[in-house]
Design a protein around this motif. Structure first.
Motif, PDB file in Angstrom:
ATOM      1  N   ARG A  39       3.053  -7.095  -9.572  1.00 37.49           N
ATOM      2  CA  ARG A  39       1.899  -6.461  -8.953  1.00 37.49           C
ATOM      3  C   ARG A  39       0.614  -6.903  -9.643  1.00 37.49           C
ATOM      4  N   VAL A  40      -0.385  -7.248  -8.842  1.00 36.62           N
ATOM      5  CA  VAL A  40      -1.670  -7.723  -9.352  1.00 36.62           C
ATOM      6  C   VAL A  40      -2.756  -6.678  -9.145  1.00 36.62           C
ATOM      7  N   PHE A  41      -2.794  -6.089  -7.938  1.00 35.67           N
ATOM      8  CA  PHE A  41      -3.802  -5.088  -7.607  1.00 35.67           C
ATOM      9  C   PHE A  41      -3.138  -3.856  -7.010  1.00 35.67           C
ATOM     10  N   ARG A  42      -3.849  -2.727  -7.110  1.00 36.69           N
ATOM     11  CA  ARG A  42      -3.403  -1.505  -6.459  1.00 36.69           C
ATOM     12  C   ARG A  42      -4.613  -0.728  -5.980  1.00 36.69           C
ATOM     13  N   VAL A  43      -4.411   0.022  -4.915  1.00 37.23           N
ATOM     14  CA  VAL A  43      -5.452   0.881  -4.359  1.00 37.23           C
ATOM     15  C   VAL A  43      -4.788   2.195  -3.981  1.00 37.23           C
ATOM     16  N   ASP A  44      -5.231   3.277  -4.603  1.00 34.98           N
ATOM     17  CA  ASP A  44      -4.697   4.597  -4.282  1.00 34.98           C
ATOM     18  C   ASP A  44      -5.826   5.419  -3.691  1.00 34.98           C
ATOM     19  N   SER A  45      -5.691   5.756  -2.429  1.00 37.41           N
ATOM     20  CA  SER A  45      -6.773   6.499  -1.760  1.00 37.41           C
ATOM     21  C   SER A  45      -6.176   7.366  -0.671  1.00 37.41           C
TER      22      SER A  45
END
Length: 207
Positions: A39-45
């Motif tokens: 995993r390189v990026f994550r977005v939790d929204s």
């Protein structure tokens, strides 16, 4: 184009697999993986009404905020702004880029304007994000990034729109490209398929 001072600028073309991390509500979250499955990026929204969401945060694998994107209000053509790192309320936060829909009727293009160290630098995004087929161009009309449907050639299958590929060309910032993907997703949802020009299937057979 380097927003992150070279941290996510690669010498070779990079293919990131991007997937939505929650399938109950469109746009709830994202995760991006490299070709090694890391995993390189994550977005939790997470939230029930994505049309009310006005701010998203792109993080690295450790949870460090890389880019914050925020919808500018009021905005005639749904303008978004991107900020380096975390937005701190009460402090002056200067955007490093802005994104706006084309004001030309019948055109589904998006214009990206860069500030700061690159004044006057612009990019154009054309295509259909809903169908996961769009291109990011610089001012010279050179492709710097692409969004494509994710395919498994050996299984003869194309995945649904919740799994897609972000192709980043050498020298272009992958974090910046991913930040633009977040905005495209929000524009698409907020405008009920602004970039949608046809059918969308969960899984298609490759001909």
């Amino acid at each position: 184009m380097s927003m992150m001072r070279g941290s996510y600028v690669f010498e070779e073309e990079t293919h990131l697999t991007v997937l939505k991390t929650c399938l109950f509500f469109a746009g709830d979250g994202f995760a991006a993986y490299d070709n090694k499955g890391e995993r390189v990026f994550r977005v939790d929204s997470y939230g029930h009404d994505v049309r009310d969401r006005h701010e998203l945060v792109l993080m690295d694998v450790s949870g460090k905020c890389l880019i914050t994107v925020r919808r500018k209000r009021p905005s005639l053509h749904q303008r978004w702004e991107g900020f380096l790192g975390e937005i701190i309320e009460g402090q002056k936060n200067e955007p490093i880029f802005s994104v706006r829909r084309s004001s030309i009727i019948g055109r589904s293009a998006v214009t990206v304007e860069v500030y700061g160290d690159n004044p006057g630098e612009e990019y154009q995004i054309d295509g259909s994000f809903s169908r996961r087929c769009c291109d990011f161009y610089n001012a010279a009309r050179e492709t710097v990034a692409e969004v494509r449907r994710k395919a498994n050639a050996s299984a003869n299958v194309v995945f649904g729109k919740d799994v897609f590929t972000l192709v980043v060309k050498p020298g272009f910032d992958a974090a910046f490209a991913m930040g633009l993907v977040l905005i495209l997703d929000q524009i698409d949802v907020g405008e009920f398929g602004l970039f949608d020009d046809g059918e969308d299937q969960v899984q298609d057979q490759v001909l």
